[in-house]
Scaffold this active site. Structure first.
Site, mmCIF file in Angstrom:
data_model
loop_
_atom_site.group_PDB
_atom_site.id
_atom_site.type_symbol
_atom_site.label_atom_id
_atom_site.label_comp_id
_atom_site.label_asym_id
_atom_site.label_seq_id
_atom_site.Cartn_x
_atom_site.Cartn_y
_atom_site.Cartn_z
ATOM 1 N N ILE A 158 25.656 137.000 8.128
ATOM 2 C CA ILE A 158 26.564 138.130 8.364
ATOM 3 C C ILE A 158 28.030 137.751 8.135
ATOM 4 O O ILE A 158 28.847 138.563 7.708
ATOM 5 C CB ILE A 158 26.332 138.735 9.778
ATOM 6 C CG1 ILE A 158 26.997 140.092 9.887
ATOM 7 C CG2 ILE A 158 26.774 137.801 10.876
ATOM 8 C CD1 ILE A 158 26.558 140.900 11.088
ATOM 9 N N ARG A 159 28.361 136.482 8.371
ATOM 10 C CA ARG A 159 29.768 136.048 8.156
ATOM 11 C C ARG A 159 30.088 136.029 6.657
ATOM 12 O O ARG A 159 31.207 136.334 6.260
ATOM 13 C CB ARG A 159 30.000 134.662 8.768
ATOM 14 C CG ARG A 159 29.862 134.639 10.268
ATOM 15 C CD ARG A 159 30.137 133.248 10.835
ATOM 16 N NE ARG A 159 31.543 133.020 11.122
ATOM 17 C CZ ARG A 159 32.028 131.862 11.557
ATOM 18 N NH1 ARG A 159 31.237 130.816 11.726
ATOM 19 N NH2 ARG A 159 33.314 131.726 11.828
ATOM 20 N N GLY A 165 33.236 130.063 7.672
ATOM 21 C CA GLY A 165 34.096 130.033 8.857
ATOM 22 C C GLY A 165 35.546 130.263 8.465
ATOM 23 O O GLY A 165 35.851 130.738 7.366
ATOM 24 N N GLY A 166 36.456 129.906 9.368
ATOM 25 C CA GLY A 166 37.882 130.147 9.135
ATOM 26 C C GLY A 166 38.389 129.422 7.907
ATOM 27 O O GLY A 166 39.134 130.001 7.101
ATOM 28 N N ASP A 200 46.400 126.872 4.569
ATOM 29 C CA ASP A 200 45.178 126.113 4.243
ATOM 30 C C ASP A 200 44.759 126.328 2.783
ATOM 31 O O ASP A 200 44.335 125.385 2.103
ATOM 32 C CB ASP A 200 44.018 126.524 5.167
ATOM 33 C CG ASP A 200 44.038 125.759 6.481
ATOM 34 O OD1 ASP A 200 44.663 124.676 6.550
ATOM 35 O OD2 ASP A 200 43.425 126.256 7.454
ATOM 36 N N LYS A 253 43.767 129.351 16.099
ATOM 37 C CA LYS A 253 44.202 129.837 14.785
ATOM 38 C C LYS A 253 44.080 131.361 14.627
ATOM 39 O O LYS A 253 44.888 131.975 13.941
ATOM 40 C CB LYS A 253 43.406 129.138 13.671
ATOM 41 C CG LYS A 253 43.869 127.709 13.407
ATOM 42 C CD LYS A 253 42.943 127.009 12.424
ATOM 43 C CE LYS A 253 43.703 126.474 11.253
ATOM 44 N NZ LYS A 253 42.855 125.742 10.295
HETATM 45 P P1 NAP Z 1 34.405 127.162 11.795
HETATM 46 O O1 NAP Z 1 35.209 128.392 11.654
HETATM 47 O O2 NAP Z 1 33.860 126.771 13.132
HETATM 48 O O3 NAP Z 1 33.168 127.261 10.742
HETATM 49 C C1 NAP Z 1 32.181 126.282 10.714
HETATM 50 C C2 NAP Z 1 31.304 126.497 9.496
HETATM 51 O O4 NAP Z 1 30.314 125.445 9.460
HETATM 52 C C3 NAP Z 1 30.513 127.801 9.523
HETATM 53 O O5 NAP Z 1 30.283 128.228 8.201
HETATM 54 C C4 NAP Z 1 29.210 127.363 10.203
HETATM 55 O O6 NAP Z 1 28.125 128.189 9.940
HETATM 56 C C5 NAP Z 1 29.004 126.026 9.525
HETATM 57 N N1 NAP Z 1 28.119 125.140 10.270
HETATM 58 C C6 NAP Z 1 28.423 124.409 11.373
HETATM 59 N N2 NAP Z 1 27.343 123.713 11.781
HETATM 60 C C7 NAP Z 1 26.334 124.013 10.912
HETATM 61 C C8 NAP Z 1 24.973 123.627 10.810
HETATM 62 N N3 NAP Z 1 24.419 122.753 11.675
HETATM 63 N N4 NAP Z 1 24.232 124.107 9.790
HETATM 64 C C9 NAP Z 1 24.801 124.978 8.906
HETATM 65 N N5 NAP Z 1 26.062 125.397 8.951
HETATM 66 C C10 NAP Z 1 26.834 124.917 9.951
HETATM 67 O O7 NAP Z 1 35.216 125.887 11.291
HETATM 68 P P2 NAP Z 1 36.357 125.837 10.160
HETATM 69 O O8 NAP Z 1 37.680 125.925 10.797
HETATM 70 O O9 NAP Z 1 35.977 126.811 9.101
HETATM 71 O O10 NAP Z 1 36.205 124.330 9.641
HETATM 72 C C11 NAP Z 1 35.101 123.939 8.824
HETATM 73 C C12 NAP Z 1 35.306 122.479 8.421
HETATM 74 O O11 NAP Z 1 36.457 122.365 7.583
HETATM 75 C C13 NAP Z 1 35.550 121.528 9.598
HETATM 76 O O12 NAP Z 1 34.874 120.319 9.349
HETATM 77 C C14 NAP Z 1 37.052 121.308 9.572
HETATM 78 O O13 NAP Z 1 37.434 120.049 10.102
HETATM 79 C C15 NAP Z 1 37.314 121.348 8.070
HETATM 80 N N6 NAP Z 1 38.699 121.726 7.743
HETATM 81 C C16 NAP Z 1 39.389 120.875 6.952
HETATM 82 C C17 NAP Z 1 40.679 121.193 6.591
HETATM 83 C C18 NAP Z 1 41.419 120.242 5.715
HETATM 84 O O14 NAP Z 1 42.654 120.348 5.660
HETATM 85 N N7 NAP Z 1 40.743 119.346 5.009
HETATM 86 C C19 NAP Z 1 41.275 122.386 7.031
HETATM 87 C C20 NAP Z 1 40.530 123.256 7.837
HETATM 88 C C21 NAP Z 1 39.226 122.903 8.183
HETATM 89 P P3 NAP Z 1 27.777 129.400 10.975
HETATM 90 O O15 NAP Z 1 28.725 130.507 10.621
HETATM 91 O O16 NAP Z 1 26.368 129.701 10.711
HETATM 92 O O17 NAP Z 1 28.019 128.864 12.367
#
Ligand code: NAP
Length: 284
Positions: A169-170, A143-144, A115, A78
């Site tokens: 920091i993010r 995150g993203g 999104d 992405k």
């Molecule tokens: P990403 O960029 O990898 O970000 C992951 C996020 O989760 C970060 O804020 C990360 O914190 C946090 N995280 C992960 N494991 C953790 C833990 N054990 N404790 C605390 N924080 C934790 O992923 P993303 O693309 O943003 O996606 C995030 C979620 O949204 C996923 O489950 C994805 O499937 C979902 N999503 C859904 C849709 C939809 O259409 N419904 C669309 C996009 C994404 P750190 O920064 O500290 O690692």
């Protein structure tokens, strides 16, 4: 017709689109797009496209030549697609990621991020009384996906956007980029940012199948708050269930997945599809 003109005007073919990721087998997008194609009797195909990161640029350049009119993009591409695209929408640039590509007739690749649109459209459909500007929003995660949520909430008129992330920091970076309405809370104090919040969002991957549940103290959460989770597997996360037990209106993340797909489908196949129970069932 001369043989020459026949050669320069090939017969029209059914539009091709797909979803690019690595791995890609887990994506539900093909189920959704095929459902819509069947439902509206449209000719066209939507396929999973497994593309290794090192092949991303070459694959993107090849797809239009193979008859593709566009593609969705998922993990891990992405962010990287922005470096290959010729035109990046303002919102994709602000978010730093794209999920929808349009291959234009002139050969250029246009990258957008839907999104945030999907996030808001899901809330509008499933919580019609929700007013984004009624009070602060609290976003857990940075995150993203969180960046898309932040952009769309700020665009919807939220006056204060609180955010907490395990890696602070993010969240600080989001404040630096998105401006003064963003207030960063420490991860350990995430529960505090729920006080007085009108909208609460889990934008982390916690609570997803195979991940630990999101455990944020909900004592300060008002029953008037709208609570939503981006995670959609399972549909009812522990976080949503706990919020519902406190009297909150909760909305699961599946609707966001469905709505974010609408602009791409409309552009590629020429019809704006409906997000309804049949579409939900198609991906469940
Ligand atoms: P990403 O960029 O990898 O970000 C992951 C996020 O989760 C970060 O804020 C990360 O914190 C946090 N995280 C992960 N494991 C953790 C833990 N054990 N404790 C605390 N924080 C934790 O992923 P993303 O693309 O943003 O996606 C995030 C979620 O949204 C996923 O489950 C994805 O499937 C979902 N999503 C859904 C849709 C939809 O259409 N419904 C669309 C996009 C994404 P750190 O920064 O500290 O690692």
């Amino acid at each position: 017709m001369s043989p020459q003109s026949a050669q320069s005007e090939p017969p029209p073919h059914a539009p091709l689109a797909g979803v690019i990721g690595w791995p890609i087998a887990q994506s539900r997008s093909p189920l959704l797009h095929r459902h819509w194609l069947d439902r509206y009797g449209l000719s066209g195909h939507y396929v999973p496209l497994p593309v290794r990161p090192e092949h991303l640029a070459a694959s993107l350049r090849a797809l239009p030549k193979l008859g593709f009119v566009g593609a969705n993009v998922t993990i891990p591409h992405k962010e990287a697609v922005l470096t290959v695209a010729d035109i990046v929408t303002d919102r994709a640039a602000l978010i730093g990621a794209a999920n929808t590509l349009i291959f234009r007739d002139d050969g250029t690749i246009h990258a957008d991020n839907t999104d945030g649109y999907g996030f808001i459209a899901n809330l509008e459909q499933n919580a019609p009384d929700w007013l984004p500007d009624l009070g602060p929003a609290a976003v857990i995660g940075a995150g993203g996906a969180a960046r898309a949520v932040v952009a769309s909430l700020l665009e919807s008129g939220v006056s204060e956007l609180r955010i907490a992330n395990r890696t602070r920091i993010r969240a600080d970076q989001i404040k630096a980029e998105f401006g003064a309405r963003v207030v960063v809370y420490d991860w350990a104090q995430a529960g505090n940012m729920l006080e007085g919040a009108n909208t609460v969002v889990n934008a982390t991957s916690m609570g997803m199948v195979g991940q630990p549940p999101l455990r944020v103290l909900l004592d300060a959460l008002s029953p008037d708050a709208l609570v939503t989770d981006l995670v959609y597997a399972p549909l009812m996360t522990e976080f949503l269930r706990n919020a519902q037990d406190r009297g909150c209106h909760v909305v699961d993340g599946l609707g966001m997945l469905l709505h974010q797909a609408v602009p791409g489908f409309e552009r590629w196949f020429g019809r704006r599809p409906e997000v309804d129970e049949a579409a939900r069932q198609a991906v469940l």
